[in-house]
Design an enzyme around this catalytic site. Sequence first.
Site, PDB file in Angstrom:
ATOM      1  N   HIS A   9      45.661  48.845  39.556  1.00  0.00           N
ATOM      2  CA  HIS A   9      47.296  48.777  39.298  1.00  0.00           C
ATOM      3  C   HIS A   9      47.722  50.466  38.436  1.00  0.00           C
ATOM      4  O   HIS A   9      47.049  50.597  38.149  1.00  0.00           O
ATOM      5  CB  HIS A   9      47.342  47.267  39.098  1.00  0.00           C
ATOM      6  CG  HIS A   9      46.457  46.885  37.265  1.00  0.00           C
ATOM      7  ND1 HIS A   9      47.207  48.103  36.152  1.00  0.00           N
ATOM      8  CD2 HIS A   9      45.840  46.901  36.152  1.00  0.00           C
ATOM      9  CE1 HIS A   9      46.487  47.419  34.787  1.00  0.00           C
ATOM     10  NE2 HIS A   9      45.635  46.990  35.620  1.00  0.00           N
ATOM     11  N   GLU A  80      43.963  34.046  43.800  1.00  0.00           N
ATOM     12  CA  GLU A  80      43.327  34.863  42.689  1.00  0.00           C
ATOM     13  C   GLU A  80      41.355  35.013  42.490  1.00  0.00           C
ATOM     14  O   GLU A  80      40.931  35.116  41.288  1.00  0.00           O
ATOM     15  CB  GLU A  80      42.947  32.660  42.291  1.00  0.00           C
ATOM     16  CG  GLU A  80      43.489  31.953  41.747  1.00  0.00           C
ATOM     17  CD  GLU A  80      44.295  32.404  40.668  1.00  0.00           C
ATOM     18  OE1 GLU A  80      44.005  32.462  39.632  1.00  0.00           O
ATOM     19  OE2 GLU A  80      46.032  31.853  41.063  1.00  0.00           O
TER      20      GLU A  80
END
Length: 196
Positions: A9, A80
């Site tokens: 990210h 997840e």
Amino acid sequence: MTTLLLVRHGATAWTHERRLQGRTDIDLSQAGRADVAALAPVVADWAPRTVIASPLLRARSTARLLAAALPDAPETRVDERWTEHSLGEWEGRTADQLGPDYARWRAGELTPPGGEPAAETRTRVRAAVADAAACSGPVLVVTHGGVIRAVLGTGLGLPSSMLVPAAAPSLTVLEVEPGGVRLRAFNVDVVAGRGG
């Protein structure tokens, strides 16, 4: 064979402050968004057909920005298992505050108090890679630095002590096939002034 595009990210305010984030849910900073926009054409060149993201906001925001740059933007699935490992009591702290324990953790020799053990991270990441490799590829996975290290550790047998941290953001490219994993690129970072 499936091409797996692992993107760490973009940067957050804590990234700029060099604070450990773990599972603390922080969104991208403005600079982080700009860096992701700079990386987007590199990712788009691989023409991903599937997009998967960690549930943490910084990963979902990065995935949204990258997917928007694709001609036929696929819907992003949240998984997840691609979330960052918990750093327990260390979240929000800096390497300087942790002293020698930080280097021991980076080398894979220590679990932060209340954090997720490396073996648990590797187990869930191994399953996530197998499932991602079964998708229509290339597969873009937006995740975290610790998860990328776990993938390289389980897939290529590289110890944590041998890996430099993945930049935020950066691209690591793997080819996954039934017989194993091959590394095509590591830590591709297009932000000016940084190596990669």
